[in-house]
Structures are given as structure tokens and as C-alpha cells.
Design an enzyme around this catalytic site. Structure first.
Site: not given
Length: 409
Positions: A222, A245
Site C-alpha cells: 500500500d 501504492h
């Protein structure tokens, strides 16, 4: 003169001797070391040093508040127990996106260092999440399934965290919460999951200012670093992120009636590998409900610089998404209430993954974004000539690439 020097030396020794030290013994046998650690925080809460040089099993909340001029030498390992039923009610609730924490570190002039390890023991949480999908909005924790953060620096000032290894966080790994003048450096965070694990952000910054994160490695699934609401005067530098991410502004605008600000952010010298996003801004769309928790908040993003940002195998090397987690029809009817301006991309280089075709830059604003600039952009795609998508950018004159409209425009 000699007498004065001698007096100064005696005074210095006296001051040094007055600095209390608390060395925490480990019980062993799988017993809970949390109470002993908390007792050390109580006993050595001011002008003191706490030594954590053993392997500690922690089965109770670590709540270190009111610290003043305290060193914490972590050369051992703090490992939290993988007991979801116990930690869900026991971990400290921090309200935003239902976040909770195993360890709340609070006070002034705190130095955490030592080369040791914080182990979130996250596999049981990852397995449960994968089976139940029990999350809050935008991947937040839920009130029925808490995934505690291994370390939260909260309501604190003048904090340095350095030379620490962090592994296996059930949720976000570091949370900077309502704090100022916080520095992290030489942190190595890995998330060695057997399955893909979302929401394992390296850092999340919330209602905090003058935060620096530098010289660190993040391997996760993430955000490498995320600037949550009301993050200002932030520096992120010399980072190596794999599988993430991106370095993300946001998400913002989630809660109607709330004003979210992210301003004065410098992100420099980043290597982003095998990631979903690179340099990202993510903002919820609008929402007609005055009590919405899925968009409709107000605020602004301003004075953000991404510089010397290198990507390899990244789906979206540069992304502005002003309809984050918002259905397209809702976003079209209710555009985002947050303004985005003064965003600068300097020397963004590398290759996309090709997952978005030839698109390497996607700047899509639901309302007009002002003063968006780019220089020395050198991005390529394995799917053909690089494509640069722009929507509702006030002026493209200061972008060093030719914009095309999004395919659904």
C-alpha cells in the site's frame, strides 16, 4: 579559572548522574512484558533513558504519555501477540478511519533508536482480512475488526525515530497523529505476507506539521507514505519503495463537514518499484449527504513538489484522482469540494508497467486544478508511445508534454 572549570565539570557529572535509566527485563516463556515496559515509561518519564535490549512479548497496550527528554534505546525486539479478539477492544482508538494502535508514544523531546525490531505479527490479521473483507471506507479499519498500528507518535513534539526495523504490520505501520517536529530516518519496513496485503502503509501523517521522513526502505502493498488530512510542512526524501501504492497526498475529502488541508510538501529523490502508483494525489468526489463518510468534505491541496522521482514497472507513475473511491456518475454530478493547486513535477523519470496501456501521466481533476507544472519528464511505457492524459487543468502551458483528453471524455 581552574576552580571555575572544576566546578563546571562537577556540575556536568552531577547532571549526567541525575539522568535516570530503566532497563527492562524480559519475563520469558511467552509471558506479557507489556506491564514492565509501561512501568519503565512511568518511572523514567523525564530526563531519562529506557533500554529495551531483549525479546519482549507484548500482550497489553503500550501507552507512553507525558514523556519529557527521554531516550528509548530499542536494540531488542518488541513483538505483539497475534490475538485479534483481545487487541480489537484493547488497542487505543484514534478515531480517524477507525485506526487503533498497539503503542502510543507521546510527549516532548523523545529519541527512539537502537537498531532493534518492532514486529506487528500481522499474518493472522492479513488472513482474517482476506477472508472477511471487514474494512471501513477507503480501507480504514473497522469498529468490529481492529488492525492496530505498531507505533503511533501522537500528541507529541520534537521526536526522532531512527535506525529501527519494522515488520509485519496488521495495518498502517507508522502513524504521526496530531504532532509537530517529528523525524524518521533509517527505517526499514517490510511486510512479508504470504498473500497480497492492502492497507499496510509505511507512514500516515494526520493533523501534524513539520514532519520529515528520509533515508528509509519500504517493502509493502500500500502507500509508501500517505499525507492524510491536515498534514503541512512535510519533507520526504531519499526513499526506496517497492510494491507500494505510491507517495500519496490523501486520501482527502472523505468526511462531509470536515475541512482537509495538505500543504507545503516536498518529496525528493524517490525510487518507486513494482508499484500501483508513483506520485499520487487522491481526493474523494463530492456527496449530497451532509453526514457522508464517502466524500463531500472540503479543503485544499497546495504547494506540493515531487522532484527526482524515479519509477520502474509502476502502473500510474503520475496520478491526480479527484474521484477517488467515488462512482463516476456521483462524481460527475457532485464534483470534489477540494481545490488542487501549485503542484510541481520535476525530473520524473522511468517506465510504467503498461497496465494502463501507454498512459504514463493521468491528471484528472473533477474541478479545475490551478498551477500544475512539469519539467524534465522522461517516462515511457512498454505498450507504445507514452500518453499524457489531462482533464480540467487550468493551463497546460507549463507542462513539458502534450496532453490528451481521457478516453471517456
Amino acid at each position: 579559572m581552574l576552580i571555575h572549570q572544576l566546578f563546571a565539570l562537577i556540575l556536568l557529572v552531577g547532571i549526567s548522574a541525575a539522568r535516570r535509566s530503566c532497563k527492562v527485563k524480559a519475563i520469558g516463556g511467552g509471558e506479557d512484558d507489556g506491564p514492565a515496559i509501561n512501568a519503565a515509561f512511568e518511572r523514567c518519564s523525564k530526563n531519562a533513558k529506557i533500554v529495551l535490549d531483549k525479546y519482549y512479548v507484548v500482550d497489553s497496550l503500550l501507552h507512553a504519555s507525558g514523556l519529557d527528554d527521554v531516550e528509548i534505546e530499542l536494540s531488542g525486539t518488541v513483538q505483539y501477540t497475534p490475538d485479534i479478539a483481545k487487541w480489537s477492544p484493547q488497542s487505543l482508538y484514534l478515531v480517524y478511519q477507525n485506526a487503533t494502535t498497539f503503542w502510543f508514544l507521546s510527549g516532548n523531546n523523545i529519541h527512539l533508536y537502537g537498531g532493534g525490531t518492532i514486529d506487528g505479527n500481522g499474518q493472522v490479521w492479513w488472513d482474517t482480512l482476506n477472508n472477511t473483507h471487514n474494512t471501513g471506507t477507503a480501507g480504514g479499519s473497522s469498529t468490529t475488526f481492529a488492525r492496530p498500528i505498531p507505533l503511533t507518535v501522537g500528541n507529541a513534539s520534537n521526536v526522532v525515530v531512527e535506525n529501527i526495523r519494522q515488520i509485519g504490520s496488521p495495518f498502517w505501520n507508522n502513524f504521526v497523529y496530531q504532532s509537530t517536529n517529528v523525524t524518521y530516518k533509517q527505517i526499514r519496513y517490510t511486510c512479508p505476507a504470504l498473500i497480497t496485503v492492502l492497507f499496510t502503509d509505511g507512514w500516515d501523517i494526520y493533523r501534524s506539521s513539520h514532519v520529515t521522513i528520509r533515508d528509509s526502505v519500504v517493502i509493502n502493498d500500500d502507500d509508501c507514505v500517505s499525507f492524510k488530512p491536515n498534514s503541512t510542512n512535510i519533507i520526504v526524501a531519499n526513499m526506496w519503495c517497492n510494491g507500494s501504492h505510491g507517495v500519496s497526498v490523501g486520501s482527502l475529502g472523505q468526511y462531509a463537514g470536515e475541512t482537509d488541508i495538505v500543504a507545503n510538501v516536498s518529496v525528493t529523490n524517490i525510487t518507486m518499484l513494482n508499484a500501483q502508483n508513483g506520485a499520487r494525489i487522491k481526493v474523494f468526489g463530492g456527496n449530497p449527504s451532509p453526514v457522508s463518510t464517502v466524500g463531500g468534505g472540503t479543503g485544499f491541496v497546495q504547494n506540493i513538489t515531487f522532484k527526482d522521482f524515479h519509477v520502474e514497472n509502476v502502473d500510474n507513475p503520475v496520478l491526480i484522482d479527484q474521484c477517488y473511491s467515488t462512482p463516476a456518475d456521483v462524481c460527475a454530478q457532485f464534483p470534489s469540494n477540494l481545490s488542487i493547486s501549485d503542484v510541481h513535477y520535476i525530473n520524473v523519470t522511468g517506465t510504467s508497467s503498461g497496465r494502463e496501456g501507454a498512459v504514463v501521466v493521468d491528471l484528472e481533476c473533477s474541478d479545475t486544478c490551478q498551477d500544475i507544472t512539469a519539467e524534465d519528464t522522461h517516462l515511457s511505457s512498454p505498450k507504445g508511445n507514452a500518453t499524457f492524459v489531462c482533464k480540467n487543468i487550468a493551463s497546460t502551458a507549463e507542462l513539458d508534454f502534450d496532453c490528451t483528453a481521457p478516453s471517456d471524455a
